[in-house]
Design a protein around this motif. Structure first.
Motif, PDB file in Angstrom:
ATOM      1  N   LEU A   1      50.667 -23.662  64.658  1.00 35.61           N
ATOM      2  CA  LEU A   1      50.992 -25.068  64.419  1.00 35.61           C
ATOM      3  C   LEU A   1      50.317 -25.570  63.139  1.00 35.61           C
ATOM      4  O   LEU A   1      50.914 -26.319  62.360  1.00 35.61           O
ATOM      5  CB  LEU A   1      50.559 -25.923  65.608  1.00 35.61           C
ATOM      6  CG  LEU A   1      51.311 -25.662  66.919  1.00 35.61           C
ATOM      7  CD1 LEU A   1      50.647 -26.408  68.069  1.00 35.61           C
ATOM      8  CD2 LEU A   1      52.781 -26.071  66.789  1.00 35.61           C
ATOM      9  N   ARG A   2      49.080 -25.168  62.918  1.00 33.38           N
ATOM     10  CA  ARG A   2      48.405 -25.546  61.665  1.00 33.38           C
ATOM     11  C   ARG A   2      49.123 -24.916  60.483  1.00 33.38           C
ATOM     12  O   ARG A   2      49.336 -25.567  59.450  1.00 33.38           O
ATOM     13  CB  ARG A   2      46.941 -25.092  61.703  1.00 33.38           C
ATOM     14  CG  ARG A   2      46.188 -25.286  60.378  1.00 33.38           C
ATOM     15  CD  ARG A   2      44.729 -24.941  60.558  1.00 33.38           C
ATOM     16  NE  ARG A   2      44.017 -24.769  59.298  1.00 33.38           N
ATOM     17  CZ  ARG A   2      43.432 -25.750  58.606  1.00 33.38           C
ATOM     18  NH1 ARG A   2      43.535 -27.003  59.024  1.00 33.38           N
ATOM     19  NH2 ARG A   2      42.778 -25.493  57.492  1.00 33.38           N
ATOM     20  N   HIS A   3      49.494 -23.650  60.647  1.00 33.36           N
ATOM     21  CA  HIS A   3      50.225 -22.958  59.579  1.00 33.36           C
ATOM     22  C   HIS A   3      51.531 -23.694  59.283  1.00 33.36           C
ATOM     23  O   HIS A   3      51.899 -23.892  58.126  1.00 33.36           O
ATOM     24  CB  HIS A   3      50.506 -21.521  60.015  1.00 33.36           C
ATOM     25  CG  HIS A   3      51.031 -20.657  58.922  1.00 33.36           C
ATOM     26  ND1 HIS A   3      50.246 -19.756  58.239  1.00 33.36           N
ATOM     27  CD2 HIS A   3      52.263 -20.564  58.370  1.00 33.36           C
ATOM     28  CE1 HIS A   3      50.976 -19.140  57.319  1.00 33.36           C
ATOM     29  NE2 HIS A   3      52.199 -19.606  57.382  1.00 33.36           N
ATOM     30  N   SER A   4      52.210 -24.126  60.347  1.00 33.29           N
ATOM     31  CA  SER A   4      53.479 -24.844  60.178  1.00 33.29           C
ATOM     32  C   SER A   4      53.270 -26.175  59.474  1.00 33.29           C
ATOM     33  O   SER A   4      54.049 -26.553  58.590  1.00 33.29           O
ATOM     34  CB  SER A   4      54.135 -25.081  61.541  1.00 33.29           C
ATOM     35  OG  SER A   4      54.354 -23.866  62.223  1.00 33.29           O
ATOM     36  N   ALA A   5      52.218 -26.893  59.871  1.00 37.13           N
ATOM     37  CA  ALA A   5      51.950 -28.203  59.276  1.00 37.13           C
ATOM     38  C   ALA A   5      51.763 -28.089  57.770  1.00 37.13           C
ATOM     39  O   ALA A   5      52.303 -28.890  56.988  1.00 37.13           O
ATOM     40  CB  ALA A   5      50.706 -28.813  59.922  1.00 37.13           C
ATOM     41  N   ILE A   6      51.000 -27.078  57.355  1.00 35.26           N
ATOM     42  CA  ILE A   6      50.709 -26.925  55.929  1.00 35.26           C
ATOM     43  C   ILE A   6      51.938 -26.457  55.160  1.00 35.26           C
ATOM     44  O   ILE A   6      52.252 -26.986  54.086  1.00 35.26           O
ATOM     45  CB  ILE A   6      49.517 -25.957  55.731  1.00 35.26           C
ATOM     46  CG1 ILE A   6      48.251 -26.580  56.322  1.00 35.26           C
ATOM     47  CG2 ILE A   6      49.310 -25.640  54.253  1.00 35.26           C
ATOM     48  CD1 ILE A   6      47.044 -25.669  56.320  1.00 35.26           C
ATOM     49  N   THR A   7      52.651 -25.468  55.695  1.00 31.28           N
ATOM     50  CA  THR A   7      53.833 -24.977  54.978  1.00 31.28           C
ATOM     51  C   THR A   7      54.929 -26.032  54.916  1.00 31.28           C
ATOM     52  O   THR A   7      55.654 -26.119  53.921  1.00 31.28           O
ATOM     53  CB  THR A   7      54.382 -23.691  55.624  1.00 31.28           C
ATOM     54  OG1 THR A   7      54.616 -23.913  57.022  1.00 31.28           O
ATOM     55  CG2 THR A   7      53.407 -22.547  55.467  1.00 31.28           C
TER      56      THR A   7
END
Length: 340
Positions: A272-278
């Motif tokens: 989810l953090r990866h998704s937020a940043i990308t």
């Protein structure tokens, strides 16, 4: 006690006490202490009652090899070796050893977790909505999957949080910055220090209504006080609260058929953090330094782990755009007849 009788385990207590002090000073997350204690278990199993003065470079390499023989990957070995390095450094500073032996560092290739595409993220939220309406409730042990899980997911994506940091958040850390004529309201979060970063976090504006709904929900259950935790406040053990959400999220991923990422890796809360940043990199108009500050990370880490899947062509509209088309080019250079 003479240095020759001091074992690695005894010396490690100095490192743990040092970590406890740093936590009290607000320099590190409370999770650091529990992480150190977990890593010490690996060390105790190998070093046993060996005097710390007998631990040389060969012994440290043997320890690394022992961890690898147990099936641990480089990403799991690295933090344990880092703990060994801390213990030996403090032992050297305290005069227990003549010099600190070199610590072999396992090579680590960037292994970013699979992010959710926008369509997959919407699919996940739709699945969570259907699960929270299930009758009887879908459970993990004694914990039902309800709307709090969906709020956690959306709050995490709109705040760029690391999963571990999310579970130590208390309401006293949250400030709602009101809207004005030029910008909407957002949250300023003075979270405990994490990964060497202590500056406040700011969220996307959508996090404000999510937080307000969560706060109303918690107050109705007798929580929501400044010292109460945001998620699963009735669980005193934050480690267990994290485990509950991790297991529930895994159930949701399976139900949504999203557990496996495109590279074959398993998605997790960290995805989810990866998704937020990308998503911000793909859809927003934000520079890397500003994004890094908001995410409590560095530009280098964003480039290595979060932006590694992005290509120059993916955001070519940003590459080709200028606020003022003729600012850096002569007018004649923008004509169709311009030569290079």
């Amino acid at each position: 006690m003479r240095p020759k009788k001091i074992t690695f385990s005894i010396a490690a207590q100095t490192a743990i006490k040092d970590a406890e002090t740093r936590v009290k000073l607000g320099q590190n997350s409370p999770r650091l202490v529990s992480d150190y204690k977990d890593r010490l278990k690996h060390c105790d199993a190998f070093f046993g009652d060996m005097p710390i003065s007998k631990i040389d470079a060969r012994k440290v390499r043997d320890f690394r090899d022992e961890l690898a023989s147990k099936g641990l990957k480089s990403t799991a070995i690295a933090p344990v070796m880092s703990f060994v390095s801390v213990v030996l450094r403090l032992a050297h500073e305290d005069g227990l050893i003549m010099q600190k032996p070199p610590i072999p560092r396992p090579s680590q290739k960037p292994t970013p977790r699979s992010a959710f595409s926008l369509a997959e993220y919407k699919q996940l939220l739709q699945t969570l909505r259907s699960m929270e309406k299930a009758s009887p409730p879908i459970m993990w042990k004694a914990s039902p999957i309800d709307k709090e899980l969906r709020w956690l997911v959306t709050f995490m994506v709109n705040g760029f949080f690391r999963p571990g940091d999310l579970f130590v958040l208390q309401h006293k850390h949250i400030t709602i910055v009101p809207s004005n004529a030029s910008e909407p309201a957002y949250l300023r979060i003075a979270a405990p220090a994490s990964k060497g970063h202590a500056n406040p976090i700011i969220t996307m504006p959508v996090a404000v209504p999510i937080y307000n709904r969560l706060l109303s929900h918690q107050k109705a259950k007798g929580f929501g006080k400044p010292d109460d935790y945001l998620f699963l406040p009735h669980r005193r053990s934050r480690k267990y609260a994290h485990e509950i959400i991790r297991r529930q999220f895994r159930i949701a991923l399976k139900k949504a058929d999203l557990l496996q990422g495109p590279n074959g890796d398993e998605r997790s809360l960290y995805s989810l953090r990866h998704s937020a940043i990308t998503m911000r990199l793909q859809q927003g108009n934000v520079d890397l330094l500003t994004l890094a500050r908001a995410c409590r990370t560095s530009v280098e880490m964003i480039d290595r782990f979060y932006a590694s899947s992005l290509t120059a062509e993916a955001n070519r509209d940003k590459l080709f755009s200028f606020r003022h088309p003729t600012r850096y080019l002569a007018v004649s250079d923008t004509s169709t007849n311009a030569t290079t």
